[in-house]
Scaffold this active site. Sequence first.
Site, PDB file in Angstrom:
ATOM      1  N   GLU A  91      -0.440  -9.418  -0.673  1.00 18.33           N
ATOM      2  CA  GLU A  91      -1.853  -9.710  -0.399  1.00 18.33           C
ATOM      3  C   GLU A  91      -2.683  -9.684  -1.681  1.00 18.33           C
ATOM      4  O   GLU A  91      -3.596 -10.500  -1.853  1.00 18.33           O
ATOM      5  CB  GLU A  91      -2.376  -8.700   0.630  1.00 18.33           C
ATOM      6  CG  GLU A  91      -1.730  -8.932   2.006  1.00 18.33           C
ATOM      7  CD  GLU A  91      -1.923  -7.778   2.973  1.00 18.33           C
ATOM      8  OE1 GLU A  91      -1.638  -6.623   2.578  1.00 18.33           O
ATOM      9  OE2 GLU A  91      -2.350  -8.009   4.111  1.00 18.33           O
ATOM     10  N   GLU A 132       4.758  -5.056   7.131  1.00 20.86           N
ATOM     11  CA  GLU A 132       3.989  -4.009   7.833  1.00 20.86           C
ATOM     12  C   GLU A 132       4.487  -3.775   9.252  1.00 20.86           C
ATOM     13  O   GLU A 132       4.437  -2.662   9.767  1.00 20.86           O
ATOM     14  CB  GLU A 132       2.492  -4.381   7.870  1.00 20.86           C
ATOM     15  CG  GLU A 132       1.783  -4.318   6.525  1.00 20.86           C
ATOM     16  CD  GLU A 132       1.847  -5.610   5.720  1.00 20.86           C
ATOM     17  OE1 GLU A 132       2.694  -6.480   6.021  1.00 20.86           O
ATOM     18  OE2 GLU A 132       1.060  -5.734   4.767  1.00 20.86           O
ATOM     19  N   GLY A 152       0.688  -5.095   0.871  1.00 22.41           N
ATOM     20  CA  GLY A 152      -0.502  -5.192   0.028  1.00 22.41           C
ATOM     21  C   GLY A 152      -0.221  -5.839  -1.323  1.00 22.41           C
ATOM     22  O   GLY A 152      -1.121  -6.417  -1.941  1.00 22.41           O
ATOM     23  N   ALA A 191       0.861  -1.180   0.000  1.00 21.84           N
ATOM     24  CA  ALA A 191       0.000   0.000   0.000  1.00 21.84           C
ATOM     25  C   ALA A 191       0.895   1.227   0.000  1.00 21.84           C
ATOM     26  O   ALA A 191       2.043   1.172   0.466  1.00 21.84           O
ATOM     27  CB  ALA A 191      -0.885  -0.018   1.230  1.00 21.84           C
TER      28      ALA A 191
HETATM   29  C1  LIG Z   1      -1.789  -3.110   2.697  1.00 23.71           C
HETATM   30  C2  LIG Z   1      -1.237  -2.697   3.992  1.00 23.71           C
HETATM   31  C3  LIG Z   1      -2.194  -2.745   5.112  1.00 23.71           C
HETATM   32  C4  LIG Z   1       0.000  -2.255   4.235  1.00 23.71           C
HETATM   33  C5  LIG Z   1       1.123  -2.176   3.341  1.00 23.71           C
HETATM   34  O1  LIG Z   1       1.196  -2.694   2.251  1.00 23.71           O
HETATM   35  S1  LIG Z   1       2.361  -1.256   4.012  1.00 23.71           S
HETATM   36  C6  LIG Z   1       3.621  -1.269   2.761  1.00 23.71           C
HETATM   37  C7  LIG Z   1       4.427  -2.503   2.808  1.00 23.71           C
HETATM   38  N1  LIG Z   1       5.553  -2.355   1.912  1.00 23.71           N
HETATM   39  C8  LIG Z   1       6.735  -1.920   2.321  1.00 23.71           C
HETATM   40  O2  LIG Z   1       6.978  -1.635   3.482  1.00 23.71           O
HETATM   41  C9  LIG Z   1       7.793  -1.814   1.236  1.00 23.71           C
HETATM   42  C10 LIG Z   1       8.265  -0.371   1.098  1.00 23.71           C
HETATM   43  N2  LIG Z   1       9.299  -0.261   0.083  1.00 23.71           N
HETATM   44  C11 LIG Z   1      10.569  -0.650   0.285  1.00 23.71           C
HETATM   45  O3  LIG Z   1      10.946  -1.166   1.314  1.00 23.71           O
HETATM   46  C12 LIG Z   1      11.541  -0.413  -0.843  1.00 23.71           C
HETATM   47  O4  LIG Z   1      10.991   0.566  -1.697  1.00 23.71           O
HETATM   48  C13 LIG Z   1      11.858  -1.667  -1.653  1.00 23.71           C
HETATM   49  C14 LIG Z   1      12.673  -2.647  -0.789  1.00 23.71           C
HETATM   50  C15 LIG Z   1      10.583  -2.358  -2.153  1.00 23.71           C
HETATM   51  C16 LIG Z   1      12.698  -1.269  -2.902  1.00 23.71           C
HETATM   52  O5  LIG Z   1      13.822  -0.542  -2.496  1.00 23.71           O
HETATM   53  P1  LIG Z   1      14.669   0.292  -3.602  1.00 23.71           P
HETATM   54  O6  LIG Z   1      15.794   0.912  -2.858  1.00 23.71           O
HETATM   55  O7  LIG Z   1      14.985  -0.560  -4.759  1.00 23.71           O
HETATM   56  O8  LIG Z   1      13.652   1.394  -4.138  1.00 23.71           O
HETATM   57  P2  LIG Z   1      13.158   2.720  -3.396  1.00 23.71           P
HETATM   58  O9  LIG Z   1      14.067   3.843  -3.733  1.00 23.71           O
HETATM   59  O10 LIG Z   1      12.926   2.457  -1.951  1.00 23.71           O
HETATM   60  O11 LIG Z   1      11.725   2.929  -4.055  1.00 23.71           O
HETATM   61  C17 LIG Z   1      11.552   3.557  -5.321  1.00 23.71           C
HETATM   62  C18 LIG Z   1      10.441   4.577  -5.158  1.00 23.71           C
HETATM   63  O12 LIG Z   1       9.228   3.871  -4.843  1.00 23.71           O
HETATM   64  C19 LIG Z   1       8.702   4.399  -3.629  1.00 23.71           C
HETATM   65  N3  LIG Z   1       7.999   3.353  -2.885  1.00 23.71           N
HETATM   66  C20 LIG Z   1       8.396   2.069  -2.712  1.00 23.71           C
HETATM   67  N4  LIG Z   1       7.521   1.411  -1.988  1.00 23.71           N
HETATM   68  C21 LIG Z   1       6.526   2.272  -1.690  1.00 23.71           C
HETATM   69  C22 LIG Z   1       5.322   2.171  -0.954  1.00 23.71           C
HETATM   70  N5  LIG Z   1       4.911   1.027  -0.411  1.00 23.71           N
HETATM   71  N6  LIG Z   1       4.568   3.263  -0.835  1.00 23.71           N
HETATM   72  C23 LIG Z   1       4.924   4.433  -1.407  1.00 23.71           C
HETATM   73  N7  LIG Z   1       6.055   4.594  -2.134  1.00 23.71           N
HETATM   74  C24 LIG Z   1       6.835   3.519  -2.259  1.00 23.71           C
HETATM   75  C25 LIG Z   1       9.911   4.912  -2.890  1.00 23.71           C
HETATM   76  O13 LIG Z   1       9.543   5.820  -1.891  1.00 23.71           O
HETATM   77  C26 LIG Z   1      10.696   5.524  -4.011  1.00 23.71           C
HETATM   78  O14 LIG Z   1      10.136   6.758  -4.384  1.00 23.71           O
HETATM   79  P3  LIG Z   1      10.971   8.130  -4.144  1.00 23.71           P
HETATM   80  O15 LIG Z   1      12.287   7.946  -4.809  1.00 23.71           O
HETATM   81  O16 LIG Z   1      10.086   9.190  -4.752  1.00 23.71           O
HETATM   82  O17 LIG Z   1      11.078   8.266  -2.661  1.00 23.71           O
END
Ligand SMILES: CC(C)=CC(=O)SCCNC(=O)CCNC(=O)[C@H](O)C(C)(C)COP(=O)(O)OP(=O)(O)OC[C@H]1O[C@@H](n2cnc3c(N)ncnc32)[C@H](O)[C@@H]1OP(=O)(O)O
Length: 257
Positions: A111, A131, A108, A65
């Site tokens: 999921e 999460e 998500g 998400a």
């Molecule tokens: C459904 C429910 C209840 C909850 C959830 O799903 S909570 C979210 C769970 N997911 C995470 O915690 C994963 C979050 N993301 C990461 O840990 C990393 O992005 C990665 C390991 C998947 C990839 O790392 P990498 O270094 O290759 O890439 P990034 O520079 O971190 O990401 C690129 C770009 O995408 C944005 N990003 C990534 N994931 C999310 C996200 N879940 N929500 C919003 N944005 C996301 C990240 O911020 C980056 O954007 P910017 O460069 O503009 O900051």
Amino acid sequence: MSYETLLVEMHGRVGLITLNRPQALNALNATVMRELDAALKTFDADRNIGAIVIAGSEKAFAAGADIKEMQSLDFVDSYLGDFLGGWEHVADARKPMVAAVSGYALGGGCELAMMCDFIIASETAKFGQPEITLGVIPGMGGSQRLTRAVGKAKAMDLILTGRMMDAAEAERAGLVARVVAPERLVEEALAAAEKIASFSLPAVMMAKEAVNRSLEVTLAEGLRFERRLFQSLFATEDQKEGMAAFVGKRKAEFKHR
Ligand SMILES: CC(C)=CC(=O)SCCNC(=O)CCNC(=O)[C@H](O)C(C)(C)COP(=O)(O)OP(=O)(O)OC[C@H]1O[C@@H](n2cnc3c(N)ncnc32)[C@H](O)[C@@H]1OP(=O)(O)O
């Protein structure tokens, strides 16, 4: 219909939906989920579609998400607006859905893949429910569907530690049906979906319903349900055609009726 966050195509009798928010690794937000629901409803209602594939990009099926959009939410808004409640509609599709997962399927994203009927993963896929690292827990079914898929021990391991598992571990654990080379992922998922779509649509839909029912009812209830569906298929033209084709040593021409 045009979509802001999805690419939606038809490949013969298969509907292909590709998540398309590359700047955020396909992070799921209200727009993505509303569009996904609309695309699925369109394919589900279309008699010319027999199966659906949901894919992401090579780097990410979906990284969860959208954390940036979620971070300022408070309890009252979340509760009154039933945050994530409507996202469960993806699982309402009656036609088979195949998830084609490459790269990250986290939170998500994992999921969403589990809402599909089975997952074909590329060797690069990484699954996880991180999460807990954000101070929350899975909210789109992770604690329920992951536990049913991989059992309590591994579900607890993944959900409590927030660690990721690779495609090989996910296949061993029973989360993933097949693992393929990254460059063959979409091709393989489309081929599986095309195979499904070539069979009688009522039989395919009832097969999906019967398997899903097994997760909800007692064995006796499930066996009765399966038998009634099986018996009802003898009312279809496709049962006559399928069995006549076998006896006549020819390929069946299903009419999906
Ligand atoms: C459904 C429910 C209840 C909850 C959830 O799903 S909570 C979210 C769970 N997911 C995470 O915690 C994963 C979050 N993301 C990461 O840990 C990393 O992005 C990665 C390991 C998947 C990839 O790392 P990498 O270094 O290759 O890439 P990034 O520079 O971190 O990401 C690129 C770009 O995408 C944005 N990003 C990534 N994931 C999310 C996200 N879940 N929500 C919003 N944005 C996301 C990240 O911020 C980056 O954007 P910017 O460069 O503009 O900051």
